[in-house]
Write a protein that holds these residues in place. Structure first.
Motif, mmCIF file in Angstrom:
data_model
loop_
_atom_site.group_PDB
_atom_site.id
_atom_site.type_symbol
_atom_site.label_atom_id
_atom_site.label_comp_id
_atom_site.label_asym_id
_atom_site.label_seq_id
_atom_site.Cartn_x
_atom_site.Cartn_y
_atom_site.Cartn_z
ATOM 1 N N VAL A 180 -5.105 104.462 78.359
ATOM 2 C CA VAL A 180 -6.148 103.498 78.019
ATOM 3 C C VAL A 180 -5.504 102.196 77.560
ATOM 4 N N GLN A 181 -5.877 101.087 78.218
ATOM 5 C CA GLN A 181 -5.314 99.771 77.913
ATOM 6 C C GLN A 181 -6.238 98.918 77.033
ATOM 7 N N GLU A 182 -7.539 98.948 77.312
ATOM 8 C CA GLU A 182 -8.499 98.148 76.551
ATOM 9 C C GLU A 182 -9.802 98.925 76.438
ATOM 10 N N VAL A 183 -10.512 98.735 75.325
ATOM 11 C CA VAL A 183 -11.817 99.372 75.115
ATOM 12 C C VAL A 183 -12.769 98.358 74.501
ATOM 13 N N GLY A 184 -13.942 98.183 75.122
ATOM 14 C CA GLY A 184 -15.005 97.398 74.502
ATOM 15 C C GLY A 184 -15.014 95.918 74.798
ATOM 16 N N GLU A 185 -14.047 95.407 75.584
ATOM 17 C CA GLU A 185 -14.086 93.993 75.960
ATOM 18 C C GLU A 185 -15.243 93.747 76.920
ATOM 19 N N LEU A 186 -15.767 92.515 76.927
ATOM 20 C CA LEU A 186 -16.836 92.155 77.852
ATOM 21 C C LEU A 186 -16.238 91.603 79.136
ATOM 22 N N ALA A 187 -16.819 92.006 80.278
ATOM 23 C CA ALA A 187 -16.340 91.528 81.571
ATOM 24 C C ALA A 187 -17.506 91.534 82.546
ATOM 25 N N PRO A 188 -17.465 90.659 83.568
ATOM 26 C CA PRO A 188 -18.533 90.664 84.572
ATOM 27 C C PRO A 188 -18.414 91.883 85.478
ATOM 28 N N VAL A 189 -19.516 92.600 85.604
ATOM 29 C CA VAL A 189 -19.568 93.785 86.467
ATOM 30 C C VAL A 189 -20.861 93.725 87.260
ATOM 31 N N GLN A 192 -23.425 91.429 85.853
ATOM 32 C CA GLN A 192 -23.790 91.610 84.458
ATOM 33 C C GLN A 192 -22.540 91.477 83.586
ATOM 34 N N GLU A 193 -22.750 91.123 82.314
ATOM 35 C CA GLU A 193 -21.670 91.159 81.331
ATOM 36 C C GLU A 193 -21.766 92.488 80.600
ATOM 37 N N GLY A 219 -1.467 101.437 88.994
ATOM 38 C CA GLY A 219 -2.661 100.681 89.339
ATOM 39 C C GLY A 219 -3.587 100.639 88.144
ATOM 40 N N GLU A 220 -4.762 100.060 88.330
ATOM 41 C CA GLU A 220 -5.734 99.963 87.244
ATOM 42 C C GLU A 220 -7.104 100.422 87.715
ATOM 43 N N GLU A 221 -7.890 100.901 86.768
ATOM 44 C CA GLU A 221 -9.299 101.205 87.000
ATOM 45 C C GLU A 221 -10.100 100.572 85.881
ATOM 46 N N LEU A 222 -11.295 100.139 86.222
ATOM 47 C CA LEU A 222 -12.190 99.532 85.247
ATOM 48 C C LEU A 222 -13.467 100.360 85.199
ATOM 49 N N LEU A 223 -13.802 100.844 84.005
ATOM 50 C CA LEU A 223 -15.056 101.561 83.798
ATOM 51 C C LEU A 223 -15.967 100.686 82.959
ATOM 52 N N ALA A 224 -17.253 100.645 83.302
ATOM 53 C CA ALA A 224 -18.223 99.841 82.564
ATOM 54 C C ALA A 224 -19.193 100.754 81.835
ATOM 55 N N ARG A 225 -19.471 100.424 80.585
ATOM 56 C CA ARG A 225 -20.395 101.245 79.788
ATOM 57 C C ARG A 225 -21.766 101.281 80.447
ATOM 58 N N GLY A 226 -22.290 102.477 80.615
ATOM 59 C CA GLY A 226 -23.600 102.665 81.211
ATOM 60 C C GLY A 226 -23.609 102.653 82.722
ATOM 61 N N VAL A 227 -22.475 102.306 83.327
ATOM 62 C CA VAL A 227 -22.379 102.225 84.784
ATOM 63 C C VAL A 227 -21.365 103.217 85.326
ATOM 64 N N GLY A 228 -20.187 103.260 84.706
ATOM 65 C CA GLY A 228 -19.115 104.118 85.200
ATOM 66 C C GLY A 228 -18.068 103.318 85.936
ATOM 67 N N SER A 237 -5.547 98.516 98.829
ATOM 68 C CA SER A 237 -6.889 97.969 98.623
ATOM 69 C C SER A 237 -7.327 98.090 97.174
ATOM 70 N N THR A 238 -8.130 97.111 96.743
ATOM 71 C CA THR A 238 -8.832 97.179 95.465
ATOM 72 C C THR A 238 -10.316 97.193 95.774
ATOM 73 N N TRP A 239 -11.033 98.170 95.240
ATOM 74 C CA TRP A 239 -12.459 98.352 95.530
ATOM 75 C C TRP A 239 -13.286 97.959 94.319
ATOM 76 N N THR A 240 -14.289 97.102 94.544
ATOM 77 C CA THR A 240 -15.101 96.559 93.468
ATOM 78 C C THR A 240 -16.572 96.885 93.701
ATOM 79 N N LEU A 241 -17.242 97.295 92.631
ATOM 80 C CA LEU A 241 -18.659 97.638 92.706
ATOM 81 C C LEU A 241 -19.490 96.414 93.103
ATOM 82 N N LEU A 242 -20.385 96.607 94.082
ATOM 83 C CA LEU A 242 -21.215 95.504 94.568
ATOM 84 C C LEU A 242 -22.520 95.345 93.798
ATOM 85 N N GLY A 243 -23.077 96.430 93.291
ATOM 86 C CA GLY A 243 -24.357 96.342 92.620
ATOM 87 C C GLY A 243 -24.495 97.442 91.588
ATOM 88 N N PRO A 244 -25.506 97.367 90.751
ATOM 89 C CA PRO A 244 -25.693 98.384 89.698
ATOM 90 C C PRO A 244 -26.074 99.725 90.302
#
Length: 244
Positions: A180-189, A192-193, A219-228, A237-244
């Motif tokens: 785990v590198q970071e927890v709780g920072e805000l980022a656009p997903v 949404q922030e 590599g890295e993975e980004l998990l978003a609260r309430g989204v996953g 390749s880097t794969w990014t979520l397109l929608g909620p």
């Protein structure tokens, strides 16, 4: 209040001394990580105890709602769809929810489509999420407790910076370790922030290739609260979520 948890399963008793967590990577000698929030867990574990597990996977960093489908895109416009199964099934002896990943064929043009794959996730009573099964390239299936495969940890109920653990420990596959590198920072997903959890993923192996150790890939993975899962990396390749 956290309910009591069986000491016979994946949740071991409290550590008496600040010993390092053993990270037994697939087919290699154990590596170590500093003491952290995962010290009370046996990771990986070959025999998850059904007493420790619940049916739903509702960890806010990895929520799995039956029937949910999300689409991810890479920089070339290719797309992948991840679909959550409608009902859990028994995998590795515990109730687990399947997530199927498949290519959106129309976006791949003449490029070869990757094989469809499924991973099964189970949640214990402390909301830790475990990887307990999956499919292999030949279409066969692995499960924790069979042929040397073990259950690995995907995300803890309460992630902390510095937590480190094994996520994948299957003899025929490359091992994966997470920190785990970071927890709780805000980022656009997906427009949404949201609060995010940043993971560093190290992939080893298989342990030896023609008698030589294989180099690790980071590599890295980004998990978003309430989204996953909001972003993940695969070779090339880097794969990014397109929608909620």
């Amino acid at each position: 209040m956290t309910p009591p948890v069986s000491r016979r399963g994946v949740l071991a008793g409290a550590v008496a001394t600040p010993a390092a967590l053993l990270l037994a990577a697939c087919g290699t000698g154990p590596a170590t990580a500093p003491p952290s929030g995962v010290d009370e867990l046996t990771v990986p574990t070959p025999t998850p105890d059904p007493v420790d597990f619940v049916t739903d996977v509702d960890n806010p960093w990895w929520p799995l709602v039956g029937g949910t489908a999300r689409v991810y895109a890479d920089a070339t416009g290719r797309r992948l769809r991840r679909t959550v199964a409608g009902a859990p099934e028994q995998v590795g002896g515990v109730p687990a929810t399947g997530v199927r990943t498949e290519a959106v064929a129309a976006t791949w043009g003449t490029r070869a489509l990757p094989p469809e794959r499924t991973a099964w996730f189970a949640q214990d009573r402390r909301r830790n999420v475990w990887l307990v099964g999956g499919t292999l390239a030949d279409g066969s299936r692995w499960e924790a407790g069979r042929d040397g495969a073990e259950a690995g940890l995907v995300v803890t109920g309460v992630p902390r910076v510095g937590d480190g653990y094994v996520r994948l420990s299957v003899p025929r596959l490359a091992g994966e370790r997470v920190r785990v590198q970071e927890v709780g920072e805000l980022a656009p997903v997906a427009g949404q922030e949201l609060e995010v959890l940043l993971l560093e993923v190290t992939t080893d192996g298989p342990a030896r290739d023609e008698g030589r150790p294989r180099a690790a890939r980071r590599g890295e993975e980004l998990l978003a609260r309430g989204v996953g899962l909001a972003r993940f990396e695969e070779p090339g390749s880097t794969w990014t979520l397109l929608g909620p």
